[in-house]
Design an enzyme around this catalytic site. Structure first.
Site: not given
Ligand code: SAJ
Length: 418
Positions: A259
């Site tokens: 994403c």
């Molecule tokens: N990450 C960080 N710091 C943070 C949050 C995330 O470094 O504070 C990194 C994570 O380690 C990862 C990447 O960013 O490598 C993405 O993390 P994510 O929490 O955004 O997880 P995703 O990629 O699975 O995002 C999904 C997305 N859902 C959809 O697209 C439907 C996102 O919109 C959601 O907000 C997210 O999950 C969620 O809330 O967990």
């Protein structure tokens, strides 16, 4: 009601199973023969859908998995949940185009087609509608209905599942909105109508770009705070005590997944294409986040140097390869770039990550089944990249081996934080 879901991945399969649950006859279409065979055998490969749920749907005769669009004939609603990746850093809408072209001849008067895949504003009206009209000979908005509803599936989220998560809905015209909202009102608790498909398409990109930019902010802050000798983790935690106007994000070794590293670039690409301007926030966030793996490696080299050790020949242990906790997904994971850089300098890299299956394991990385004291103590340096919930910290707490902790899960002498 006959519902078709094109694309049976982490988004499409939950939609299909929910449609079954509310009483629809459902056809799940996927172009991956292995996936279709697994589905037909009642084996779920999607974390959020159990094989029991799938088997029950098959046994009840209300779900069919297929590669053959002949099974799609006579559908009432078709939901397109196919990937929209980047190819050479550019949006790749080929899966949407192929799905639309296959569906078009089967569109009938009164049918509804909804796109869920993440894409730039205008895709539904400028790409999807013409293909459907050309292949059906019918007029979108009048003879049949078309809309856009962004997916918000967060794999593994036990609180916000498909049914509980509010669903933004839109149509190319009022009649289409009525049809699309009417469909999702059967499936989810809350629908959020917006005036047009472009607004809905932008909604999704805003949601993920918001995250991407804010993660880049704390990543760059972490780099400078380290150089300034300030504990950024403590400041982020303290800022989180503000009950309004602040949302916590934490630094990390980079941004992985299917994403965040992708979606914002759909927005910046369109701005450049249509307006000839650069969406600076997105491009800056991409640059900062893309370089976090390089920053991690710089910090690792510095720690080895403090031990008068060269990278070449050092035994480095990575804790966690997946892009985030609780998943075995390594797509766009920062670990990939970190491994490349360390091995290019001659390091001997191994890793422990019980979530990552063998077929996804990097070929050049030693696979450690269990993080034991011996494994930790015989490494020259340990690098924490992903903190899976079941990871026991005791070994990391007790080993004399230096640890670079990119997730701030350890607090003891000998452990260096990002
Ligand atoms: N990450 C960080 N710091 C943070 C949050 C995330 O470094 O504070 C990194 C994570 O380690 C990862 C990447 O960013 O490598 C993405 O993390 P994510 O929490 O955004 O997880 P995703 O990629 O699975 O995002 C999904 C997305 N859902 C959809 O697209 C439907 C996102 O919109 C959601 O907000 C997210 O999950 C969620 O809330 O967990």
């Amino acid at each position: 009601m006959k519902t078709v879901v094109v694309g049976q991945g982490y988004v499409g399969l939950p939609v299909a199973m929910r449609a079954v649950e509310v009483g629809h006859d459902v056809v799940g279409v996927d172009l991956d023969v292995a996936r279709v065979e697994l589905l037909q055998s009642g084996t779920s490969y999607v974390d959020d859908i159990s094989s029991e749920t799938l088997t029950a749907a098959l046994a009840g005769g209300s779900y069919v998995a297929t590669m053959d669009y002949a099974d799609v004939a006579g559908f009432d609603v078709a939901v397109i949940t196919v990937p929209t990746p980047l190819r050479d850093s550019l949006p790749d809408l080929s899966f949407i185009e192929m799905s639309a072209a296959s569906l078009a001849p089967l569109v009938r008067a009164g049918s509804t087609v909804v796109l869920e895949s993440t894409t730039y504003p205008g895709t539904t009206e400028e790409l999807l509608v013409p293909i459907l009209e050309q292949g059906s000979g019918l007029e979108a908005g009048t003879d049949f209905f078309v809309g856009y509803s962004p997916e918000r599936i967060d794999p593994g989220n036990k609180t916000w599942g498909f049914v509980e998560t509010p669903k933004v809905v839109s149509g190319i015209n009022d009649d289409s909105l009525v049809a699309v909202q009417g469909f999702y009102d059967q499936l989810v608790e809350t629908t959020v109508p917006v005036s047009g498909t472009k607004e809905a398409e932008l909604t999704k990109l805003l949601e993920n770009t918001f995250r991407h930019v804010n993660i880049a902010l704390v990543n760059e802050l972490a780099i400078f705070a380290h150089q300034l000798g300030v504990d950024v983790w403590e400041s982020i935690e303290a800022a989180s005590s503000k009950p309004f106007g602040f949302m916590k994000f934490t630094p990390g070794p980079g941004v992985g997944g299917h994403c965040l590293p992708v979606d914002p670039s759909y927005l910046s690409w369109q701005v450049r294409q249509k307006l000839g301007q650069s969406f600076r926030f997105v491009e800056l966030a991409n640059d900062v986040n893309d370089h976090m793996p390089d920053h991690v490696v710089q910090r690792v080299v510095a720690m080895l140097n403090d031990e008068s050790k060269a990278v070449r020949g050092s035994k480095l242990l990575l804790v966690g390869l997946a892009y985030k906790p609780g998943t075995g997904d390594v797509r766009e994971a920062p670990s990939k770039r970190i491994i490349e850089l360390l091995q290019s300098m001659g390091a001997e890299v191994s890793a422990v990550d019980g979530h990552v299956e063998d077929h996804r394991w990097p070929a050049t990385v030693g696979k450690i089944e269990d993080l034991t004291p011996v494994v930790a103590d015989t490494s020259d340096l340990i690098v924490v990249l992903t903190h899976h919930p079941e990871l026991s910290l005791r070994v990391l707490e007790e080993t004399p081996t230096p640890v670079f902790d990119s997730r701030n899960i350890l607090r003891r002498p000998g452990v260096v934080q990002l």
